[in-house]
Structure formats: structure tokens, C-alpha cells
Design a protein around this motif. Structure first.
Motif, short mmCIF file in Angstrom:
data_model
loop_
_atom_site.label_atom_id
_atom_site.label_comp_id
_atom_site.label_asym_id
_atom_site.label_seq_id
_atom_site.Cartn_x
_atom_site.Cartn_y
_atom_site.Cartn_z
N UNK A 1 -5.51 -2.11 14.09
CA UNK A 1 -6.36 -2.33 15.12
C UNK A 1 -7.47 -3.31 14.72
N UNK A 2 -8.00 -3.28 13.49
CA UNK A 2 -8.71 -4.32 12.80
C UNK A 2 -7.99 -5.34 11.95
N UNK A 3 -8.85 -6.47 11.95
CA UNK A 3 -8.39 -7.55 11.15
C UNK A 3 -7.98 -7.13 9.72
N UNK A 4 -7.04 -7.65 8.75
CA UNK A 4 -6.64 -7.27 7.59
C UNK A 4 -6.75 -8.75 6.79
N UNK A 5 -6.86 -8.59 5.44
CA UNK A 5 -6.77 -9.80 4.56
C UNK A 5 -6.23 -9.13 2.99
N UNK A 6 -5.77 -10.04 2.47
CA UNK A 6 -4.95 -9.55 1.15
C UNK A 6 -4.49 -11.09 0.44
N UNK A 7 -3.60 -10.86 -0.36
CA UNK A 7 -3.18 -12.01 -1.20
C UNK A 7 -1.32 -11.79 -1.42
N UNK A 8 -0.75 -12.91 -1.84
CA UNK A 8 0.69 -12.61 -2.15
C UNK A 8 0.89 -13.84 -3.00
N UNK A 9 1.83 -13.44 -3.87
CA UNK A 9 2.30 -14.58 -4.95
C UNK A 9 3.55 -15.03 -4.40
#
Length: 237
Positions: free
Chosen positions: A193-201
């Protein structure tokens, strides 16, 4: 006598000067080991040597012989240098995906790879590890350590392909075959329901250098009331 040496695909090609007085040419690996020999018949203007899929990068020597006497010695460096230059999701870049197949491209990815080196390489696996919806490790499709799965799709055969040869100086586009950006319940990242952020390789496994070519990307997910309907944005770290 040997006027030019170059690489064509996985083949080392030596062009001889007109009238070169050579009986045969030996190819020597960077470690000094003998690789192979080619006879030079009268009028021959080029000879070639097929490189092994996992050949040793470095400086090779082509030694021309006449009646057992060395009459030419030319060195040529063969060293691949793969770089990931672009990545995108099919849903947002349909113009970058394949044509002529009924397979859905929305959840697949394209990856542009450039070989800036002087030698060919062979890409044998495409991996997405980290905060993607359907990663390649145990949190998703789980083929990271499976030697029989490459994760690379071949549009021409509509199937997964084991490897892709990338010649020196060439740029190729790889396509994923395991839907790394498909939202699957219980796997990877789902919309919230809320924005998300992260990283991937993003990882490429290759046969020549026997190292992993990788690049890390930021990834953002918009807010959504459904687990699979948020928008995804990828950016360079």
C-alpha cells in the motif's frame, strides 16, 4: 610474412603476405603451451585456429616455420572485456523486446552487453538477485546454482538457450527466460500500500574469464492496493 591477425567469432585468423615462404604455422598459448599447427600449402593466404570455449586469455604467439626453421613470430593479445550497458523491463520497453513469438514479454527483461575486449567470450547464465519480484535464487525461480538452466531466452527457437557467444567488439541483447519481473505470491517482492525501494544485482556468468560480470541497480515500486499491480522503476546506482 604474417601481415594481419584477428578474431572472427571464436576463430583466430592469420592473413599471410603474398608469396609468404612458410611451411606451417604453430599457435602458442600465453603460458607457452603448444595449441595447434596448420600446414600452409602454396598460395594459401590465411590460416585459422578455433579457440576452445574456455580458452586462456592473454598474449598468443603465431610462429611461422620453413624447413623446421622459425621465419616469423607474431604476438596477438586475446582478452574479452564484457560490460553490461543497459537493462529494462519488457512491459515498459516493448520496442526493445523480441518479435515473432507468442510468448508474453511484459515480465521479462532485456540486457544489452558489450564486449570491449579483443577476444570472444561465452555467456552461460543470466541472473537477477535481490529486490526483484521473481529473483533467480531460492526466493524465486531458484536456478542460480543449477548448471542446466541459463535463464536466457532465444526468440529464434522459442526456448531457453544454453549459451551466447559474444565476439570481440560486438554488442548483443540477452532476454530473460524466467520472468524476473513477474509478481508471484510468496516469492520475492510484492506490491504494498506504500511505495518501496531496494536494489538488485544483475549477474552474467561467462566461460572464458570464469568470473561473474555484475552490475547493481536501484529499484522502486509504486504504491498499490493489489500485490501485482504496482509500477516498477529501475535506475543506476
Amino acid at each position: 610474412m604474417i601481415k594481419h591477425v584477428g578474431i572472427q567469432g571464436m576463430t583466430l585468423v592469420a592473413e599471410l603476405a603474398a608469396g609468404a615462404d612458410i611451411d606451417r604455422i604453430n599457435l602458442i598459448e600465453p603460458n607457452g603451451e603448444f595449441v595447434g599447427q596448420r600446414q600452409v600449402a602454396g598460395g594459401t593466404q590465411r590460416v585459422s585456429f578455433e579457440l576452445r570455449p574456455a580458452y586462456t586469455p592473454g598474449k598468443y604467439r603465431l610462429v611461422g616455420l620453413k624447413n623446421e626453421e622459425e621465419v616469423a613470430d607474431v604476438s596477438y593479445g586475446i582478452q574479452p572485456d564484457l560490460r553490461i550497458v543497459d537493462v529494462g523491463i519488457g512491459k515498459y520497453h516493448p520496442d526493445r523486446m523480441w518479435n515473432g513469438s507468442s510468448r508474453d514479454t511484459d515480465d521479462e527483461a532485456f540486457v544489452a552487453v558489450k564486449n570491449r575486449g579483443t577476444g570472444p567470450d561465452i555467456i552461460s547464465k543470466l541472473l537477477f538477485i535481490g529486490d526483484v519480484p521473481y529473483p533467480s535464487d531460492e526466493d524465486g525461480t531458484n536456478y542460480e546454482n543449477n548448471d542446466r538452466v541459463s535463464g536466457i531466452y532465444d526468440p529464434s527457437s522459442d526456448s531457453e538457450q544454453a549459451e551466447v557467444v559474444i565476439a570481440a567488439g560486438d554488442q548483443v541483447t540477452l532476454y530473460s527466460s524466467r520472468s524476473p519481473f513477474a509478481f508471484v505470491p510468496g516469492a520475492g517482492v510484492s506490491c504494498l500500500a506504500q511505495p518501496q525501494s531496494g536494489q538488485f544485482e544483475l549477474i552474467l556468468e561467462n566461460q572464458v574469464q570464469e568470473t561473474k560480470i555484475s552490475r547493481t541497480y536501484d529499484i522502486e515500486y509504486s504504491a498499490s492496493s493489489e500485490f501485482d499491480s504496482c509500477d516498477i522503476d529501475i535506475g543506476e546506482v
